[in-house]
Enzyme design. Structure first.
Site, PDB file in Angstrom:
ATOM      1  N   LYS A 125       0.840  -1.206   0.000  1.00 32.59           N
ATOM      2  CA  LYS A 125       0.000   0.000   0.000  1.00 32.59           C
ATOM      3  C   LYS A 125       0.872   1.251   0.000  1.00 32.59           C
ATOM      4  O   LYS A 125       0.654   2.183  -0.762  1.00 32.59           O
ATOM      5  CB  LYS A 125      -0.934  -0.006   1.226  1.00 32.59           C
ATOM      6  CG  LYS A 125      -2.036  -1.056   1.133  1.00 32.59           C
ATOM      7  CD  LYS A 125      -2.812  -1.246   2.443  1.00 32.59           C
ATOM      8  CE  LYS A 125      -3.850  -2.367   2.272  1.00 32.59           C
ATOM      9  NZ  LYS A 125      -4.592  -2.687   3.495  1.00 32.59           N
TER      10      LYS A 125
ATOM     11  N   GLN B 243      -4.551  -1.645   9.806  1.00 33.72           N
ATOM     12  CA  GLN B 243      -4.485  -2.952   9.139  1.00 33.72           C
ATOM     13  C   GLN B 243      -5.040  -4.043  10.058  1.00 33.72           C
ATOM     14  O   GLN B 243      -4.692  -4.115  11.237  1.00 33.72           O
ATOM     15  CB  GLN B 243      -3.028  -3.250   8.736  1.00 33.72           C
ATOM     16  CG  GLN B 243      -2.848  -4.504   7.894  1.00 33.72           C
ATOM     17  CD  GLN B 243      -3.505  -4.413   6.512  1.00 33.72           C
ATOM     18  OE1 GLN B 243      -3.634  -3.340   5.927  1.00 33.72           O
ATOM     19  NE2 GLN B 243      -3.937  -5.540   5.981  1.00 33.72           N
TER      20      GLN B 243
ATOM     21  N   ASP C 155     -10.835   2.998   4.609  1.00 31.60           N
ATOM     22  CA  ASP C 155     -11.208   1.577   4.514  1.00 31.60           C
ATOM     23  C   ASP C 155     -12.725   1.426   4.395  1.00 31.60           C
ATOM     24  O   ASP C 155     -13.212   0.346   4.051  1.00 31.60           O
ATOM     25  CB  ASP C 155     -10.757   0.834   5.785  1.00 31.60           C
ATOM     26  CG  ASP C 155      -9.575  -0.081   5.536  1.00 31.60           C
ATOM     27  OD1 ASP C 155      -9.387  -0.522   4.386  1.00 31.60           O
ATOM     28  OD2 ASP C 155      -8.839  -0.347   6.503  1.00 31.60           O
TER      29      ASP C 155
HETATM   30  N1  GUN Z   1      -7.071  -6.963   6.262  1.00 32.08           N
HETATM   31  C1  GUN Z   1      -7.526  -7.666   5.201  1.00 32.08           C
HETATM   32  N2  GUN Z   1      -8.137  -6.847   4.325  1.00 32.08           N
HETATM   33  C2  GUN Z   1      -8.075  -5.604   4.851  1.00 32.08           C
HETATM   34  C3  GUN Z   1      -8.539  -4.321   4.393  1.00 32.08           C
HETATM   35  O1  GUN Z   1      -9.155  -4.157   3.328  1.00 32.08           O
HETATM   36  N3  GUN Z   1      -8.246  -3.273   5.241  1.00 32.08           N
HETATM   37  C4  GUN Z   1      -7.600  -3.438   6.418  1.00 32.08           C
HETATM   38  N4  GUN Z   1      -7.404  -2.356   7.169  1.00 32.08           N
HETATM   39  N5  GUN Z   1      -7.182  -4.611   6.857  1.00 32.08           N
HETATM   40  C5  GUN Z   1      -7.409  -5.684   6.072  1.00 32.08           C
END
Ligand code: GUN
Length: 306
Positions: free
Chosen positions: A53, A97, A120
């Protein structure tokens, strides 16, 4: 015989579009949109996702910052950090995350993020707006899938779809986004009976359960479009040799690394489906690019640019 539907073209198209947009926003506002990613603990997959990311954000000219905490951080410390970020005018988007260490309440943490910075799309305000069909920050994986389907000119209206998996991150928000596109939907889960029959009638299958290779060829209607959201590492040599007998590169990779990545869908489904998104190279990159798109959206909303 269908084909694998890679997301590479779409990602390159979006990268260009976002780079141009960010350049122009920088000139107008004197700074680029800025993303902060919070990571707590040492989950290897999470660390790798967070790095991907951060790297892509920087590549398209965005400001990006990773805030790392170790696994025994307490909830209060995390809440203090989020509060600081919520009040920092130079940060436009923040994500935490997942998964978080078990002693931390995920909902408490998500609820503390400012809905305007919740790139998110997991905050109840954003999810509530999604439920009501209003514009909001929508969860990245489901929104990325919708945008990708539209980019490929698939018609969704009136089509039947089965979503397998009811997580807050994928299954549930995907249901509401597809409903907005006027699809007729079934949401299946671990207690669903006759899953095979339900899938067999669907124009679209969205597999998001986290069970490697669960969707087999006989689950799929001829000509269906299958979107595989799963990412699983498997190391069962016999199974790998069997499933990937048509994909010698996968078997070579297994010999080198001791595991291979696979989705929730058996890749041989491509022989029955019209399209199947591969793992890796399908849905994964859609999540990342959509996160960056959401971050640009928050920046534009803050500066009232549309
Ligand atoms: N863990 C797995 N997928 C995601 C996501 O789309 N966002 C976040 N913050 N954590 C994740």
């Amino acid at each position: 015989m269908g084909v694998f539907l890679y997301s590479k073209d779409y990602i390159n198209f979006k990268k260009k579009e976002l780079s141009i947009k960010i350049d122009s926003l920088k000139q107008k506002q004197g700074r680029a949109p800025s993303l902060t990613v919070i990571l707590a603990g040492d989950n290897r997959a999470s660390l790798s996702y967070v790095r991907i990311k951060d790297k892509l954000a920087k590549e398209i000219g965005m400001k990006s910052n990773i805030v790392k905490f170790d696994k025994d951080i307490n909830e209060k410390e995390l809440l203090i950090k989020i509060d600081e970020i919520n009040n920092d005018d130079a940060i436009d988007g923040v994500i935490v995350q997942l998964p978080l260490p078990e002693h931390i309440s995920v909902n408490k943490i998500i609820d503390s993020i400012s809905p305007d910075k919740d790139v998110d799309g997991f905050h109840p305000i954003n999810l509530g707006k999604l439920f009501r069909g209003e514009d909001a920050l929508y969860p990245c994986t489901p929104l990325g899938i919708i945008n990708f389907l539209k980019y490929n000119n698939f018609s969704l209206e009136g089509k039947t779809g089965v979503i397998i998996g009811r997580s807050n991150i994928v299954g549930k928000p995907l249901f509401f986004l597809l409903l907005k596109e006027n699809m007729t939907l079934t949401i299946a889960h671990s207690k669903t009976k006759n899953l095979k029959d339900i899938c067999k009638n669907a124009d679209f299958i969205f597999a998001a359960v986290g069970k490697p290779l669960m969707i087999e060829q006989d689950y799929v209607k001829k000509g269906a479009i299958v979107i595989d959201v799963g990412v699983n590492a498997i190391n069962d040599e016999k199974l790998i040799n069997e499933v990937f007998s048509d994909y010698p590169k996968k078997i070579e990779r297994f010999k080198k690394r001791g595991y291979v990545l696979t989705g929730d869908v058996n890749p041989n489904v491509v022989k029955t489906a019209k399209y199947l998104t591969p793992v890796p190279g399908g849905v994964g990159p859609l999540t990342v690019i959509t996160l960056l798109e959401n971050t640009v959206k928050t920046f534009e909303q803050k500066h009232e640019i549309s």
